[in-house]
Design an enzyme around this catalytic site. Sequence first.
Site, PDB file in Angstrom:
ATOM      1  N   TYR A 187       0.850  -1.187   0.000  1.00  0.00           N
ATOM      2  CA  TYR A 187       0.000   0.000   0.000  1.00  0.00           C
ATOM      3  C   TYR A 187       0.891   1.243   0.000  1.00  0.00           C
ATOM      4  O   TYR A 187       1.484   1.608   1.014  1.00  0.00           O
ATOM      5  CB  TYR A 187      -0.910   0.035   1.233  1.00  0.00           C
ATOM      6  N   GLY A 204     -19.628  -3.635  -2.342  1.00  0.00           N
ATOM      7  CA  GLY A 204     -19.639  -3.985  -3.753  1.00  0.00           C
ATOM      8  C   GLY A 204     -18.337  -3.592  -4.419  1.00  0.00           C
ATOM      9  O   GLY A 204     -17.437  -3.038  -3.796  1.00  0.00           O
ATOM     10  N   PHE A 251     -14.138  -4.987  -0.308  1.00  0.00           N
ATOM     11  CA  PHE A 251     -15.253  -4.545  -1.149  1.00  0.00           C
ATOM     12  C   PHE A 251     -16.584  -4.763  -0.419  1.00  0.00           C
ATOM     13  O   PHE A 251     -17.523  -5.366  -0.976  1.00  0.00           O
ATOM     14  CB  PHE A 251     -15.267  -5.266  -2.496  1.00  0.00           C
ATOM     15  N   PRO A 265     -15.556  -0.149 -12.289  1.00  0.00           N
ATOM     16  CA  PRO A 265     -16.705   0.330 -13.070  1.00  0.00           C
ATOM     17  C   PRO A 265     -17.482  -0.819 -13.697  1.00  0.00           C
ATOM     18  O   PRO A 265     -16.920  -1.827 -14.122  1.00  0.00           O
ATOM     19  CB  PRO A 265     -16.036   1.202 -14.154  1.00  0.00           C
TER      20      PRO A 265
END
Length: 314
Positions: free
Chosen positions: A71, A229, A226, A233
């Site tokens: 990260y 969701g 997630f 895209p």
Amino acid sequence: MTPDITPNPETTPTGTPRPAGAGLLAGHTVSRIGYGAMQLERLHGDRGTALAILRRAIELGIDHIDTAQFYGDGFVNGLIREAVHPHDGVLVASKIGADPNPGGPVPMRPAQRPQELRASVEDNLTSLGLDRIPLVNLRRMDAAPRIPLEADQVVDLDDQLAEMTALRDEGKIGAIGLSSVTLEGLRRAIPAGIACVQNAYSLVARGDEDMLRLCATEQIAWVPYFPLGSAFPGLPKVTDEPAVIAVARTLSRTPSQIGLAWLLHHAPNILLIPGTASAGHLEENVAAGAITLDETTLATLDAIPTRSGDITLG
């Protein structure tokens, strides 16, 4: 590892109420709402704000933080080292199986070989300033989102678990988790002692329901990424669902809060690590732990169809 004992499991070691109550992670009692630190890499040019968000998370009762050396190429780990102190009682979980890939089409590249896993643990220990990482998740490439693998990166899970077990025996890591793993892979790994699973999972992507049930049976924490969701895209998002929007309006909450609250109601072994680079959104995420969903509302949300999809990066 023997679970830690606190006078009141509903509060952190510093006495702050735990958002959404207490759960168990790698033998430690933690808040069911933690913090995923990945998005802090967006604040590379504003270190002060990033540090303030971490401190605010701890003030709100968050006592487990999820990170990885890849990260921001160590930037996020450095923030955690500076912001989180031993007396805060925070469990830091990291992730290996990938290395930073600055400037590449995907910000990480697979690093699946046993020697790479060991090197990544050492890098995490150094950047976090720790002698031992309480929990390390092995990021497999078996489940979405996938990253294309070169031949030398196709490594058998048993070989990886052997290295992870050795690192645990040496005291460099406290517990082993799995990320982006299949049901078969989890079944193979359980004898090695698995503390948690991190897979993509949300109200609109419930393809891993059998795995979630297995984790509950085996007392393995389910820590979904997630949770609202897909971030990609064209794939479903919890906040776009009309039923979620309607429930949020009725309860005077945001759709994101409803999506997080559903997860907390869905199974007792679910722990959340929603990420954000906004202090306001952080506070909204923590507030989701106080939302009560009655049986009728839960039935309405449960009726939303799952639409899991595969994702390949790069």
